[in-house]
Design a protein around this motif. Structure first.
Motif: not given
Ligand code: PRX
Length: 629
Positions: A244-245, A496-500, A510-511, A526-529
């Motif tokens: 997430t970070t 459940t987190d922001d990993v894609i 986040r990276e 904002a970056v999303v999958g």
């Protein structure tokens, strides 16, 4: 299914006896005193006091029976080469590489960072590290300078081993300039860089720092380097992965537990035996490559195929051609590869004799039903979806044909693998959930042999990251949603987190955001999958400009999008480059300032964004929608 259940039950309820038996699959120079030390939960130490070595188990141990049998088969459709190394050849090469590392001052516990494509020298270097007790950290070749620099700073390697370049779909990819840039960014770069020069991408060696792999190897030809016997819990490698970070986590693996877990999996999960040929199409930069290109098959006395190429070059039958040519028994790939093949003529699946092939294993991302069905019917072979993570080191959920042959179901990676006390738990109170209830896939510690021991250099972060996210219960969170149906089949329902997950590559949004934000025209992003029919997911970036006039015209926007894409590619690598960057006036946020990522994803996938009552500015989501048109 009863046998699988009983087997699993015993692995977690009669843990000591179960793993004591499994441990006899490998060579222990000194026997262990106890199976498990779990006196400091959630940290687990397996096979305490036992001394062993991964390289010995992968190479030396098989010399008496397999010296002249193929061990490493290198096929490159990129540079049109094929080379078969017997176990004895591997032994020679690994010893020479180990002598080379020792000459450079590398010893037990020192780190060696590898930035290499799919060449045998990468495998030799990994095994050489293991032989002398050095800790390797392989960085995926698709990653670029900022990623590399972060990893160099965290692992503080004594030596970096790289190549001049690689090749991807016929195009040369220079590695050395990216490494040079990363070493320029790194706070304390290593003193030596060993370059394996493939003659692909000309470079200027840095005097006093860069050394030539081939010359060093020549000098150490015929060397014999004694095996360093490590205590079971001593680290074998660090492999960085995203969370997430913005800061990647160094997943640290032990030695003895890993060897035992992999050795057992070769029989129970892959139904294999010594002398088999194993073909895994992953990359050595990922966990699947570590476990099932390098260590698993070799420790299991199997030959492993190291393939540099894509599934469609020179044509869509290449994987099947290799299965026939080398009598492959087990094929391990990713759903993305199958989706790529699905666009080819299905007759290619029947072009070659696949009689040696027992099953096809797919992992790394969700395996959608149409893809599973297509490949299963096309090949007439069992398709085994297996679910796991860099952290787990080997499958958490899988069919286990070496234990019992149970029918699989499309869309399900079947059942928990022995050793993993997996549960579906409530995200709000940690309680176990019943059939058909969606919850978080969690593992009750101790994590089994082979799973991560900690985060490199940061025990506290290991506990905080993985064992505190479920309230009221110290369980390991996978950060995946899942459910178990009434018949006991498990299903994975996304992160459940922001990993894609882009084409099986795990990336942290986040990276990517940090990289986009480093462009001086960007205020925030904002970056999303977003779902993609071929890659599973692709990254989409929505950016707010400091000066909106910068993207006023379509040409201006296009130019800026291109600039930012190049920047991300330069910093992180092509795999992390967003598929699209759209400019908006504001990001949809809650009143407390949290970006409403799920709503953005929903809009991108033309779904209902759900409850928006917490949204600060309803217009922001409209802008996202419009920007997509
Ligand atoms: O979200 C899950 C997805 O990939 C993540 C782990 O990625 P990585 O650390 O790169 O390890 C890959 C090892 C195979 C998981 O948290 N994932 C992996 N396998 C599956 C999957 N999602 C659904 N089905 C799978 N079989």
């Amino acid at each position: 299914m009863q046998r699988t259940r009983d087997f699993h039950y015993r692995s977690v309820h009669d843990r000591d006896a179960f793993w004591r038996e499994e441990a006899s699959r490998i060579h222990w120079e000194t026997p262990f005193e106890s199976v498990l030390d779990f006196s400091r939960p959630p940290f687990a130490k397996w096979f305490v006091g036992g001394r062993t070595n991964l390289c010995y188990n992968a190479v030396d141990r098989w010399l008496p029976t397999q010296a002249d049998k193929p061990a490493l088969i290198w096929v490159s459709t990129e540079v049109d080469r094929e080379q078969v190394y017997t176990r004895q050849d591997v032994f020679e090469e690994v010893n020479a590489a180990a002598a080379m590392l020792r000459e450079l001052g590398v010893g037990r516990g020192d780190r060696v960072l590898l930035y290499m494509p799919m060449v045998p020298e990468a495998v030799f270097t990994m095994l050489a590290c293991a032989r002398i007790g050095a800790v390797h950290s392989v960085v995926f070749g698709g990653f670029a300078s900022v990623n590399l620099a972060q990893r160099i700073d965290d692992a503080a390697p004594k030596v970096v081993v790289c190549t001049d370049g690689g090749s991807r779909a016929g195009k040369v990819v220079p590695y050395k300039p990216l490494l040079d840039r990363a070493l320029g960014l790194a706070k304390s770069p290593p003193a030596s860089v060993v370059v394996f020069d493939r003659g692909l991408a000309p470079f200027e060696p840095v005097a006093g720092r860069d050394l030539d792999y081939a010359s060093l190897r020549e000098r150490h030809r015929g060397a014999r380097v004694p095996v360093e016997w490590l205590e079971s819990s001593e680290p074998s490698y660090i492999l960085y992965t995203s969370g997430t970070t913005g800061r990647p986590k160094g997943v640290q693996r032990d030695t003895g537990g890993y060897a035992v877990a992999l050795a057992s999996s070769m029989e129970y999960l892959f139904d294999g035996r010594p002398g088999d040929t194993y073909f895994c199409t992953s990359d050595i930069g990922w966990v699947v490559g570590h476990s099932y290109i390098v260590y698993g098959p070799l420790i299991g006395g199997q030959a492993t195929i190291l393939y540099e190429g894509t599934p469609v070059r020179p044509d869509g039958a290449i994987l099947w051609k290799l299965v026939e040519q080398f009598g492959v028994n087990t094929l391990f790939s990713a759903p993305t590869a199958v989706r790529v093949l699905k666009r080819q003529d299905p007759a290619l699946l029947r072009k070659h004799d696949l009689s040696t092939l027992r099953a096809v294993y797919l992992a790394g991302e969700p395996l959608d039903e149409p893809t599973a069905q297509w490949i299963s019917e096309g090949l007439g072979k069992p398709i085994i979806d297996n679910y796991w993570q860099t952290e787990s080191g080997w499958p958490i959920l899988s069919a286990q044909p070496g234990v019992e042959k149970v029918p699989t179901r499309f869309g399900s990676p079947s059942f928990p693998v022995y050793g993993f006390d997996a549960r579906i738990v409530s995200e709000s109170n940690g309680e176990d959930l019943g059939p058909d209830q969606k919850g978080v896939v969690a593992i009750v510690p101790p994590l089994p042999p082979g799973a991560m021991s900690t985060i490199w250099g940061d025990d506290e972060r290991f506990v905080q990251t993985y064992f505190t996210s479920i309230p009221g219960r110290q369980v390991y969170s996978t950060f995946d949603w899942g459910l178990v149906d009434a018949d006991g089949y498990w299903f994975i329902l996304g992160r459940t987190d922001d990993v894609i997950n882009v084409a099986g590559h795990r990336l942290g949004t986040r990276e990517i955001e940090e990289s986009v934000n480093s462009h001086n025209g960007i205020a925030e992003c904002a970056v999303v999958g977003v779902a993609d029919p071929l890659k599973g997911q692709v990254a989409m970036a929505f950016a707010v400009l400091k000066n909106p006039a910068g993207a006023d015209t379509p040409e201006g926007a296009k130019q800026l999008e291109g600039d930012i894409m190049r920047l991300v590619e330069e910093q992180l690598g092509a795999v992390a480059r967003p598929a699209r960057i759209r400019f908006v006036g504001a990001l949809p946020k809650t009143r407390s300032g949290k970006v409403l990522r799920r709503a953005i994803v929903a809009v991108c996938e033309a779904r209902d964004p759900g409850d928006l009552t917490t949204m600060e500015d309803p217009n922001a989501l409209e802008q996202i929608k419009e920007s997509l048109q």
